[in-house]
Design an enzyme around this catalytic site. Structure first.
Site, mmCIF file in Angstrom:
data_model
loop_
_atom_site.group_PDB
_atom_site.id
_atom_site.type_symbol
_atom_site.label_atom_id
_atom_site.label_comp_id
_atom_site.label_asym_id
_atom_site.label_seq_id
_atom_site.Cartn_x
_atom_site.Cartn_y
_atom_site.Cartn_z
ATOM 1 N N GLU A 272 11.816 -2.578 11.026
ATOM 2 C CA GLU A 272 11.208 -1.359 9.958
ATOM 3 C C GLU A 272 10.118 -0.414 10.969
ATOM 4 O O GLU A 272 9.268 -0.984 11.303
ATOM 5 C CB GLU A 272 10.440 -2.019 8.875
ATOM 6 C CG GLU A 272 11.144 -1.951 7.641
ATOM 7 C CD GLU A 272 10.430 -2.342 6.381
ATOM 8 O OE1 GLU A 272 9.624 -3.362 6.518
ATOM 9 O OE2 GLU A 272 10.599 -1.753 5.294
ATOM 10 N N ARG B 203 6.006 -0.671 -11.559
ATOM 11 C CA ARG B 203 7.459 -1.237 -11.789
ATOM 12 C C ARG B 203 7.291 -2.642 -12.124
ATOM 13 O O ARG B 203 8.337 -3.427 -12.624
ATOM 14 C CB ARG B 203 7.864 -1.040 -10.238
ATOM 15 C CG ARG B 203 9.521 -1.062 -10.211
ATOM 16 C CD ARG B 203 10.035 -0.607 -8.805
ATOM 17 N NE ARG B 203 9.950 -1.181 -7.894
ATOM 18 C CZ ARG B 203 10.478 -1.154 -6.731
ATOM 19 N NH1 ARG B 203 11.103 -0.041 -6.562
ATOM 20 N NH2 ARG B 203 10.371 -1.854 -5.696
ATOM 21 N N ARG C 254 10.580 10.982 3.052
ATOM 22 C CA ARG C 254 9.770 10.734 1.558
ATOM 23 C C ARG C 254 8.798 9.838 2.053
ATOM 24 O O ARG C 254 9.020 8.935 2.731
ATOM 25 C CB ARG C 254 10.621 10.223 0.723
ATOM 26 C CG ARG C 254 10.252 9.941 -0.658
ATOM 27 C CD ARG C 254 11.225 9.318 -1.608
ATOM 28 N NE ARG C 254 10.667 8.920 -2.718
ATOM 29 C CZ ARG C 254 11.054 7.314 -3.054
ATOM 30 N NH1 ARG C 254 11.406 6.563 -2.330
ATOM 31 N NH2 ARG C 254 10.358 6.923 -4.094
ATOM 32 N N TRP D 50 0.949 -1.210 0.060
ATOM 33 C CA TRP D 50 -0.037 0.148 0.070
ATOM 34 C C TRP D 50 0.924 1.351 0.104
ATOM 35 O O TRP D 50 0.346 2.326 -0.194
ATOM 36 C CB TRP D 50 -1.133 0.119 1.200
ATOM 37 C CG TRP D 50 -0.163 -0.022 2.345
ATOM 38 C CD1 TRP D 50 0.005 -1.414 3.102
ATOM 39 C CD2 TRP D 50 0.661 0.425 3.386
ATOM 40 N NE1 TRP D 50 0.674 -1.434 4.024
ATOM 41 C CE2 TRP D 50 0.990 -0.223 4.314
ATOM 42 C CE3 TRP D 50 0.947 1.866 3.177
ATOM 43 C CZ2 TRP D 50 2.016 0.362 5.279
ATOM 44 C CZ3 TRP D 50 1.809 2.260 4.187
ATOM 45 C CH2 TRP D 50 2.503 1.587 5.179
ATOM 46 N N ASN D 51 2.189 1.314 0.404
ATOM 47 C CA ASN D 51 2.805 2.348 0.367
ATOM 48 C C ASN D 51 3.072 3.055 -0.891
ATOM 49 O O ASN D 51 3.209 4.497 -0.753
ATOM 50 C CB ASN D 51 4.250 2.151 1.383
ATOM 51 C CG ASN D 51 5.003 1.414 0.707
ATOM 52 O OD1 ASN D 51 4.994 0.806 -0.289
ATOM 53 N ND2 ASN D 51 6.248 1.591 0.776
ATOM 54 N N LYS E 143 -2.479 -8.274 -7.847
ATOM 55 C CA LYS E 143 -3.439 -8.136 -6.462
ATOM 56 C C LYS E 143 -2.589 -7.171 -5.663
ATOM 57 O O LYS E 143 -1.952 -7.033 -5.032
ATOM 58 C CB LYS E 143 -3.202 -9.526 -6.021
ATOM 59 C CG LYS E 143 -4.186 -10.221 -5.152
ATOM 60 C CD LYS E 143 -4.403 -9.376 -3.935
ATOM 61 C CE LYS E 143 -3.333 -9.051 -2.874
ATOM 62 N NZ LYS E 143 -3.475 -7.980 -1.634
ATOM 63 N N PRO E 144 -3.640 -6.028 -5.769
ATOM 64 C CA PRO E 144 -2.866 -4.854 -4.754
ATOM 65 C C PRO E 144 -3.380 -4.994 -3.523
ATOM 66 O O PRO E 144 -4.095 -6.016 -2.962
ATOM 67 C CB PRO E 144 -3.837 -3.654 -5.509
ATOM 68 C CG PRO E 144 -5.231 -4.489 -5.964
ATOM 69 C CD PRO E 144 -4.886 -5.930 -6.378
ATOM 70 N N ALA E 145 -2.640 -4.132 -2.681
ATOM 71 C CA ALA E 145 -2.857 -4.117 -1.257
ATOM 72 C C ALA E 145 -4.428 -3.772 -0.988
ATOM 73 O O ALA E 145 -4.828 -2.872 -1.674
ATOM 74 C CB ALA E 145 -1.780 -3.117 -0.577
ATOM 75 N N GLY F 35 6.676 -6.316 -0.477
ATOM 76 C CA GLY F 35 6.029 -6.357 0.549
ATOM 77 C C GLY F 35 6.812 -6.697 1.875
ATOM 78 O O GLY F 35 8.030 -6.491 1.689
ATOM 79 N N CYS G 111 10.090 1.457 2.001
ATOM 80 C CA CYS G 111 11.318 0.406 2.317
ATOM 81 C C CYS G 111 12.748 1.036 2.245
ATOM 82 O O CYS G 111 13.451 0.310 2.946
ATOM 83 C CB CYS G 111 11.100 -0.900 1.095
ATOM 84 S SG CYS G 111 11.130 -0.361 -0.300
ATOM 85 N N SER H 178 16.001 5.744 -5.915
ATOM 86 C CA SER H 178 15.119 5.338 -6.869
ATOM 87 C C SER H 178 15.054 5.960 -8.031
ATOM 88 O O SER H 178 15.250 7.089 -8.007
ATOM 89 C CB SER H 178 13.664 5.424 -5.998
ATOM 90 O OG SER H 178 13.777 4.651 -4.682
#
Ligand code: NAP
Length: 479
Positions: free
Chosen positions: A383, A161, A280, A152-153, A176-178, A230, A286, A443
């Site tokens: 994390e 990507r 950010r 979801w982030n 399959k999204p969050a 994830g 991550c 990134s």
């Protein structure tokens, strides 16, 4: 409030309700209110999506690479034209500040442009065997039907990507999204369809039963690839499930990034970099700097300057003009951040700013800087995924590298020093897939993104990102 946003499943080029008829709520993290109810895909819907992807596969694989690239290029154009409305959607369902959401839309769209350009570069090789007896001809073929699972982030960028390189390579996909952020994924599906992706090439399956749905798809022998972004915890489960049918996997998992500042660094640049690496996406990345290691002689100065910058950030609803830090995505995330901070404070750390959860609605946590953090604190092991910067001091290069490597994760590290030779030496010695050397942001769609150790397997972006969706076929030839 949301205008026209699709809320059904996207299977075989059509918007369809879940076969069970079930729906689930998507919440606004700024208020906890319901934004929309989305179709809740189940196992039979998952198989319908795999059917559609498998049926579309051969024609898409046979489509000229240039044509595949042009679909992606068009999708980049559409995303760029609609950047403002997409950013608003991301901000609404994820909570992040609009400024971060706009940054995400640009970043996400660039994966389509980059892979539009890479679609024509699935090159093979031809060599003479060392014995001279035959030729070694290597061609590249699409892996086949891919299951893509995203967090979801970064609801747009983590999808593009994966979809970008998959489509460039000639694969078809089920995304399959969050379940916290399905609306952005559905908006991506609409854009790809409008850009010309044929029916069945891209399927999107929101679901509240992610475990069951993904595992059902991995049991289907037509599924040949799983690309997951994830947590390491869920990544381990999926690697085990993928083993049954020996499914090709790419894993982008958790991070625990060290941010190392040597005394010879340009401290202004280090503070700027720290703000980006930490803040950010409100710290929900991550790649977020999770542990700050600062050489003892400059640590006090670094901590007070960072605390002043963090304290000055404007916290508020993501969609409100001027907000720099939005709420975290959900109650669990804010509760975890709070418990890590309280654990560190109980063990003797000091909050230079922030450090306690505010009263009131929404999933807010204030920007926080902690000093005097005990080396064995869970906040240095897990994390954080929130706007909290724990600072630990060190002396000398050897100790810096030892502390940076004292984790099972290895996604990214940041190093600030005025000595280039030291910077490169330390970058080589740190166990991470990526290093920001005097930079707080790594990134880039054109660069290989990914981790070592328990941060993952494989790379996304760059040319490597395309190769993840291609198999090499070797043909031994005599002529
Ligand atoms: P998560 O809980 O692991 O969920 C990721 C995705 O997996 C979601 O779509 C989730 O669906 C699904 N899922 C959960 N349990 C599953 C299961 N048993 N089987 C199949 N799918 C399952 O991670 P998250 O909380 O969304 O995201 C945060 C994590 O992602 C952090 O650890 C972060 O570091 C990592 N991340 C890594 C990268 C990278 O490139 N390395 C990038 C971004 C994020 P539901 O939403 O329905 O649970």
């Amino acid at each position: 409030m949301l205008g026209v946003v699709e809320t059904e499943l996207f299977i075989g080029g059509k918007w369809v309700p879940a076969s069970s008829g079930n729906r689930f709520d998507v919440l606004d993290p700024a208020t906890g209110d319901v934004l929309a109810a989305v179709a809740d895909g189940g196992e039979s819907d998952a198989i319908a999506a795999v059917d559609a992807a498998a049926e579309a596969g051969p024609a898409w694989a046979a489509t000229a690479p240039r044509v595949r690239g042009e679909v992606l290029r068009k999708a980049w154009e559409l995303m760029t034209e609609r950047a403002d409305e997409l950013a608003k959607l991301i901000s609404l369902e994820n909570g992040k500040a609009l400024v971060d959401a706009k940054g995400e839309v640009t970043y996400a769209a660039e994966f389509f442009r980059w892979f539009a350009e890479e679609a024509v570069r699935g090159e093979g090789t031809l060599a003479t065997a060392p014995s001279g007896a035959n030729r070694i001809l290597v061609t590249r073929q699409p892996v086949g039907v891919c299951v893509l699972v995203t967090p979801w982030n970064f609801p747009a960028a983590m999808a593009t990507r994966k979809i970008g390189p998959a489509l460039a390579a000639g694969c078809t996909v089920v995304l399959k999204p969050a379940s916290d952020t399905p609306l952005t994924a559905l908006a991506m599906a609409a854009i790809l369809a409008e850009a010309g992706a044929p029916s069945g090439v891209v399927n999107v399956l929101p679901s509240r039963s992610s475990g069951k749905v993904v595992s059902r798809m991995l049991q289907d022998p037509r599924v040949r690839k799983l690309s997951f972004t994830g947590s390491t915890e869920v990544g381990r489960i999926l690697l085990a499930q993928a083993a049954d049918n020996v499914v090709n996997t790419s894993m982008e998992l958790g991070g625990n990034a060290p941010f190392v500042v040597f005394a010879d660094a340009d401290l202004d640049a280090a503070i700027e970099g720290a703000m980006i690496a930490k803040m950010r996406n409100g710290g929900e990345a991550c790649t977020a700097a999770n542990r700050f290691f600062v050489e003892a002689s400059v640590a006090g100065d670094f901590a007070s300057r960072l605390a002043a910058r963090m304290a000055a950030l404007k916290v508020g609803p993501g969609v409100e003009e001027g907000t720099q830090v939005g709420p975290l995505v959900n109650e669990d995330t804010v509760a975890k951040v709070d418990s890590l901070v309280r654990g560190a404070l109980d063990a003797g750390a000091k909050a230079e700013t922030g450090g306690s959860r505010p009263e009131g609605p929404g999933f807010y946590y204030p920007p926080t800087v902690l000093t005097g953090v005990a080396p064995d604190s869970p906040i240095l092991r897990e994390e954080i995924f929130g706007p909290v910067a724990p600072i630990v001091t060190f002396t000398g290069e050897e100790e810096a590298v030892r502390l940076a490597n004292d984790t099972e994760f290895g996604l990214v590290a940041y190093v600030y020093t005025g000595d280039l030779a030291r910077g490169l030496r330390v970058s080589e010695a740190i166990e991470a897939g990526m290093v920001g050397l005097n930079r707080g942001l790594v990134s880039d769609p054109a660069a290989p993104f990914g981790g070592v150790k328990q941060s993952g397997i494989g790379r996304e972006g760059g040319h490597e990102g395309l190769l993840e969706y291609l198999e090499s076929k070797y043909i031994a030839v005599n002529w």
